[in-house]
Design an enzyme around this catalytic site. Structure first.
Site, PDB file in Angstrom:
ATOM      1  N   GLU A 286     105.083  46.229 136.407  1.00 39.34           N
ATOM      2  CA  GLU A 286     105.673  46.540 135.268  1.00 39.34           C
ATOM      3  C   GLU A 286     105.941  45.340 134.543  1.00 39.34           C
ATOM      4  O   GLU A 286     105.867  44.817 133.366  1.00 39.34           O
ATOM      5  CB  GLU A 286     106.966  47.558 135.411  1.00 39.34           C
TER       6      GLU A 286
ATOM      7  N   SER B  48     121.211  48.229 136.433  1.00 38.18           N
ATOM      8  CA  SER B  48     120.701  47.235 137.289  1.00 38.18           C
ATOM      9  C   SER B  48     120.770  47.509 138.779  1.00 38.18           C
ATOM     10  O   SER B  48     119.969  47.105 139.451  1.00 38.18           O
ATOM     11  CB  SER B  48     121.542  46.163 136.967  1.00 38.18           C
TER      12      SER B  48
ATOM     13  N   THR C  37     117.017  43.340 133.636  1.00 40.61           N
ATOM     14  CA  THR C  37     117.644  42.154 132.315  1.00 40.61           C
ATOM     15  C   THR C  37     117.341  41.012 133.022  1.00 40.61           C
ATOM     16  O   THR C  37     116.921  40.700 134.046  1.00 40.61           O
ATOM     17  CB  THR C  37     119.279  42.544 132.448  1.00 40.61           C
TER      18      THR C  37
ATOM     19  N   ARG D  78     104.954  30.424 101.007  1.00 39.20           N
ATOM     20  CA  ARG D  78     106.029  30.428 100.214  1.00 39.20           C
ATOM     21  C   ARG D  78     106.519  29.093  99.654  1.00 39.20           C
ATOM     22  O   ARG D  78     106.428  27.944 100.480  1.00 39.20           O
ATOM     23  CB  ARG D  78     107.340  30.958 101.021  1.00 39.20           C
TER      24      ARG D  78
HETATM   25  C1  LIG Z   1     114.291  51.170 125.300  1.00 37.47           C
HETATM   26  C2  LIG Z   1     114.455  51.297 126.557  1.00 37.47           C
HETATM   27  C3  LIG Z   1     113.614  51.914 127.296  1.00 37.47           C
HETATM   28  C4  LIG Z   1     113.727  51.752 128.903  1.00 37.47           C
HETATM   29  N1  LIG Z   1     112.803  52.525 129.359  1.00 37.47           N
HETATM   30  C5  LIG Z   1     112.855  52.674 130.742  1.00 37.47           C
HETATM   31  C6  LIG Z   1     111.910  53.599 131.406  1.00 37.47           C
HETATM   32  O1  LIG Z   1     110.757  53.968 130.942  1.00 37.47           O
HETATM   33  N2  LIG Z   1     112.283  54.141 132.623  1.00 37.47           N
HETATM   34  C7  LIG Z   1     113.523  53.689 133.250  1.00 37.47           C
HETATM   35  O2  LIG Z   1     113.562  54.027 134.410  1.00 37.47           O
HETATM   36  N3  LIG Z   1     114.307  52.688 132.594  1.00 37.47           N
HETATM   37  C8  LIG Z   1     113.966  52.481 131.382  1.00 37.47           C
HETATM   38  N4  LIG Z   1     114.831  51.716 130.747  1.00 37.47           N
HETATM   39  C9  LIG Z   1     116.199  51.192 131.412  1.00 37.47           C
HETATM   40  C10 LIG Z   1     116.312  49.434 131.714  1.00 37.47           C
HETATM   41  O3  LIG Z   1     115.511  49.425 132.687  1.00 37.47           O
HETATM   42  C11 LIG Z   1     117.831  49.372 131.867  1.00 37.47           C
HETATM   43  O4  LIG Z   1     118.344  49.613 130.657  1.00 37.47           O
HETATM   44  C12 LIG Z   1     117.974  48.100 132.481  1.00 37.47           C
HETATM   45  O5  LIG Z   1     117.707  47.704 133.784  1.00 37.47           O
HETATM   46  C13 LIG Z   1     119.505  47.681 132.442  1.00 37.47           C
HETATM   47  O6  LIG Z   1     120.289  48.525 132.986  1.00 37.47           O
HETATM   48  P1  LIG Z   1     121.611  49.013 132.194  1.00 37.47           P
HETATM   49  O7  LIG Z   1     121.119  49.315 130.864  1.00 37.47           O
HETATM   50  O8  LIG Z   1     122.313  50.308 132.785  1.00 37.47           O
HETATM   51  O9  LIG Z   1     122.489  47.887 132.103  1.00 37.47           O
HETATM   52  P2  LIG Z   1     123.539  47.457 133.144  1.00 37.47           P
HETATM   53  O10 LIG Z   1     122.927  47.262 134.547  1.00 37.47           O
HETATM   54  O11 LIG Z   1     124.892  48.205 133.275  1.00 37.47           O
HETATM   55  O12 LIG Z   1     123.940  45.831 132.796  1.00 37.47           O
HETATM   56  C14 LIG Z   1     124.851  45.521 131.640  1.00 37.47           C
HETATM   57  C15 LIG Z   1     125.003  43.953 131.763  1.00 37.47           C
HETATM   58  O13 LIG Z   1     125.539  43.388 133.060  1.00 37.47           O
HETATM   59  C16 LIG Z   1     124.749  42.421 133.548  1.00 37.47           C
HETATM   60  N5  LIG Z   1     124.540  42.516 135.146  1.00 37.47           N
HETATM   61  C17 LIG Z   1     124.534  43.752 135.915  1.00 37.47           C
HETATM   62  N6  LIG Z   1     124.488  43.674 137.253  1.00 37.47           N
HETATM   63  C18 LIG Z   1     124.615  42.195 137.152  1.00 37.47           C
HETATM   64  C19 LIG Z   1     124.623  41.116 138.227  1.00 37.47           C
HETATM   65  N7  LIG Z   1     124.651  41.652 139.522  1.00 37.47           N
HETATM   66  N8  LIG Z   1     124.767  39.945 138.023  1.00 37.47           N
HETATM   67  C20 LIG Z   1     124.889  39.686 136.729  1.00 37.47           C
HETATM   68  N9  LIG Z   1     124.730  40.224 135.696  1.00 37.47           N
HETATM   69  C21 LIG Z   1     124.706  41.670 135.620  1.00 37.47           C
HETATM   70  C22 LIG Z   1     123.208  42.900 133.237  1.00 37.47           C
HETATM   71  O14 LIG Z   1     122.513  41.694 133.144  1.00 37.47           O
HETATM   72  C23 LIG Z   1     123.637  43.426 131.519  1.00 37.47           C
HETATM   73  O15 LIG Z   1     123.715  42.103 130.690  1.00 37.47           O
HETATM   74  C24 LIG Z   1     114.848  51.474 129.380  1.00 37.47           C
HETATM   75  C25 LIG Z   1     115.737  50.732 128.618  1.00 37.47           C
HETATM   76  C26 LIG Z   1     115.506  50.774 127.195  1.00 37.47           C
HETATM   77  C27 LIG Z   1     117.024  50.318 126.456  1.00 37.47           C
END
Ligand SMILES: Cc1cc2nc3c(=O)[nH]c(=O)nc-3n(C[C@H](O)[C@H](O)[C@H](O)COP(=O)(O)OP(=O)(O)OC[C@H]3O[C@@H](n4cnc5c(N)ncnc54)[C@H](O)[C@@H]3O)c2cc1C
Length: 391
Positions: free
Chosen positions: A246, A135, A376, A272
């Site tokens: 995007e 994020s 997210t 069904r």
């Molecule tokens: C199948 C898949 C495909 C993807 N494809 C791409 C791609 O092609 N290119 C690319 O660059 N990325 C890609 N992503 C990455 C995706 O954009 C990230 O997973 C997403 O931005 C969230 O980052 P994180 O998973 O590290 O979660 P985190 O940032 O670690 O978040 C974890 C939790 O904390 C919450 N959170 C974090 N910060 C805050 C805040 N300030 N306030 C409130 N809540 C917060 C989040 O909402 C979430 O619920 C992909 C991800 C997946 C799973």
């Protein structure tokens, strides 16, 4: 299919209709094998290229279809109805990578990479997220690029990169000046055969199987200076503008999946029988169908409006202001909408919806991504609220 022609001019409707027919005939038969075996159909990108479904926003004189973002998004909607795994392969390539390169890179880079990407000979991906930077993609970004003569040397890792494990061309972001925060980010095009580039792993996923998502490693990875996209330290505009586009595009992914889940649920409710009659006769099942219908219709409204606005987004536009808020709100509503609609579809299908080989189950698992990827749901709400408070 439900009322999918709302508000579309005949030209746009023809695109949606042609993409829908193609996806039903050519892509739908592949979803089960992809889902069960995490099978990537090696032929699919060159097939999509030769059938004219790639390079949709690329001008005709460069060999593309010369269409706008709404057209590209309608193709996305149709593909996601019938096989969202392939829809996402095409989307990560055509929207996240090709469209971004086209909008932001020098004519030399466009000429070097885009022709082979229109034919599907080369597959594209976007690398922004890092193991420690999700994020907080910019603030926590640790991947760096330093200039040495006529080369940039890149060091770091990118994770969750859609198409990453088999991509030939990666549009990626790195810090060229760590002291400058967002003002020290640059965008680059990296060839998968560049020295120092490798794929660490293909991540096993609960959904979107067959569309591979991986971790990429840049270990003193050398690329020519010409592969800088835009100006050094000005990558944030490329990133933020690309993210807004995007989010609109991914809203159509949600729409296509929700439409299909709704159609499957309606069909099942009519077919069904329990207690001697179709389950669709029961008011509590009707309640679910009415809720699903209303959500899908509202998703469609927001999608078409947002794409129409974004058709006119100037180069580097978005990233803040009206468009930033609109794309986040559209994706928030569509991400939560498809989650709810597919959940209700599983409910209507009862035990058969819980079985992983049913199509509603495939859609349900896929939908779970739509409040996580591309920023997210929580981050989308933060964007909307920040823009509201700024006004
Ligand atoms: C199948 C898949 C495909 C993807 N494809 C791409 C791609 O092609 N290119 C690319 O660059 N990325 C890609 N992503 C990455 C995706 O954009 C990230 O997973 C997403 O931005 C969230 O980052 P994180 O998973 O590290 O979660 P985190 O940032 O670690 O978040 C974890 C939790 O904390 C919450 N959170 C974090 N910060 C805050 C805040 N300030 N306030 C409130 N809540 C917060 C989040 O909402 C979430 O619920 C992909 C991800 C997946 C799973």
């Amino acid at each position: 299919m439900s009322d999918n022609n709302f508000n579309l001019s005949p030209d746009y409707y023809q695109i949606l209709d042609a993409a829908d027919r193609y996806a039903r005939e050519e892509l739908h038969p592949l979803w089960r094998k992809m889902d069960e075996q995490d099978w990537y159909p090696e032929h699919i990108m060159t097939q999509l290229g030769s059938d004219g479904w790639l390079g949709i926003t690329v001008p005709e004189e460069m060999g593309g279809a010369g269409m706008d973002l709404l057209s590209q998004s309608l193709v996305c909607q149709a593909f996601h109805r019938w096989n969202h795994s392939i829809g996402a392969i095409a989307g990560a390539h055509d929207n996240l990578c090709v469209n971004n390169i086209l909008r932001n890179a020098s004519p030399a880079i466009v000429e070097k990479y885009i022709p082979d990407m229109i034919t599907g000979k080369k597959v594209g991906a976007l690398g922004m997220t890092e193991p420690g930077a999700g994020s907080d993609a910019v603030g926590s970004m640790v991947t760096t690029a330093r200039r040495e003569g006529d080369k940039y040397i890149i060091n770091g890792r990118k994770i969750f990169c859609s198409n990453g494990p088999f991509a030939d061309v990666i549009l990626m972001y790195a810090k060229t000046d760590k002291e400058k925060g967002a003002g020290g980010v640059s965008a680059f095009v990296v060839d998968a055969n560049a020295p120092g580039f490798s794929v660490a792993q293909n991540l096993p996923k609960m959904g979107w199987r067959g569309q591979h998502t991986g971790e990429l490693v840049f270990d003193d990875c050398e690329i020519p200076v010409e592969n800088l996209v835009g100006e050094e330290n000005k990558g944030i505009a490329v990133m933020m503008s690309g993210l807004d586009i995007e989010r609109v595009y991914c809203s159509f992914e949600c729409l296509g999946m929700a439409e299909r889940a709704f159609d499957l649920a309606l069909e099942y409710a009519k077919d069904r029988k329990q207690f001697g009659q179709p389950i669709g006769n029961f008011q509590m099942v009707q309640d679910m169908l009415a809720t699903m219908y209303t959500i899908v219709e509202s998703m469609r409204l927001m999608c078409y409006r947002a794409a129409t606005v974004f058709n006119y987004l100037e180069k580097g536009g978005g990233g803040r202001g009206t468009e930033h808020k609109l794309s986040a709100a559209t994706f928030l509503h569509c991400g939560e909408g498809v989650t709810k609609v597919t959940d209700l579809a599983v409910q209507i299908w009862g035990g058969y919806g819980f079985i992983t080989e049913s199509e509603v189950n495939y859609l349900f698992r896929g939908a779970r991504l739509m409040t996580i990827g591309g920023g997210t749901a929580q981050i989308r709400k933060i964007i909307i609220a920040e823009e509201l408070m700024r006004q």
